[in-house]
Design an enzyme around this catalytic site. Sequence first.
Site, PDB file in Angstrom:
ATOM      1  N   VAL A  53       0.841  -1.203   0.000  1.00 40.26           N
ATOM      2  CA  VAL A  53       0.000   0.000   0.000  1.00 40.26           C
ATOM      3  C   VAL A  53       0.874   1.251   0.000  1.00 40.26           C
ATOM      4  O   VAL A  53       0.573   2.238  -0.679  1.00 40.26           O
ATOM      5  CB  VAL A  53      -0.961   0.008   1.214  1.00 40.26           C
ATOM      6  CG1 VAL A  53      -1.770   1.307   1.266  1.00 40.26           C
ATOM      7  CG2 VAL A  53      -1.891  -1.195   1.173  1.00 40.26           C
ATOM      8  N   CYS A  54       1.970   1.209   0.740  1.00 42.63           N
ATOM      9  CA  CYS A  54       2.824   2.393   0.930  1.00 42.63           C
ATOM     10  C   CYS A  54       3.277   3.047  -0.372  1.00 42.63           C
ATOM     11  O   CYS A  54       3.157   4.272  -0.507  1.00 42.63           O
ATOM     12  CB  CYS A  54       4.032   2.037   1.793  1.00 42.63           C
ATOM     13  SG  CYS A  54       3.581   1.378   3.415  1.00 42.63           S
ATOM     14  N   PRO A  55       3.782   2.292  -1.353  1.00 43.43           N
ATOM     15  CA  PRO A  55       4.255   2.987  -2.559  1.00 43.43           C
ATOM     16  C   PRO A  55       3.136   3.647  -3.340  1.00 43.43           C
ATOM     17  O   PRO A  55       3.375   4.645  -4.030  1.00 43.43           O
ATOM     18  CB  PRO A  55       4.944   1.888  -3.371  1.00 43.43           C
ATOM     19  CG  PRO A  55       4.391   0.614  -2.861  1.00 43.43           C
ATOM     20  CD  PRO A  55       4.046   0.859  -1.417  1.00 43.43           C
TER      21      PRO A  55
END
Length: 182
Positions: A53-55
């Site tokens: 999810v972070c990128p």
Amino acid sequence: MIGVGEKFPTFSKLAVTSLEKGKEFETITSDYLENDDNVWTVMFWWPKDFTFVCPTEIAEFNKSFGEFRDRETRLIGASTDSEFVHLAWRNNHDDLRGLKFPMLADTSKTLAQDLGILTNDNEKVAYRATFIVDPTGIIRWVCVNDLNVGRNVKEVLRVLDGLQTDELCPCNWEKGQETLTA
């Protein structure tokens, strides 16, 4: 968790600011947040590098970099990973190579702890927290998502617009719409 109206904590951390050899790292301090240039700051945190999810969030903030700049607002991304992990991730992820903002490394987890955004498990990673800080270093907005739900960059921009009017903004207000009078 630290909240609206409170001073952003004092810090000094290394950040990845470039992919150019010999110029990859820079120290960023809380002094950077307080300025005479009337520049706001959005600092957003993610749990871990090399995740899923972070990128998507980091890339979306980067796509919106010009919109933040147009609002005289600097972006700082942060996690509890090291500057070396940040650099490796930027070098190995197509969406992260061209970042226009620093990736702060809070390896000691002291800033995340001062902000009150560490998970309560054994891993102690940062929640998906977003802070809007005014030019005097005062937190004006905080939003925290659980680990598995990405944030909405357009909402961060909408709230920033509202805060920068210094007026009363009704529900679902967007830049260009009428504000309220008391």
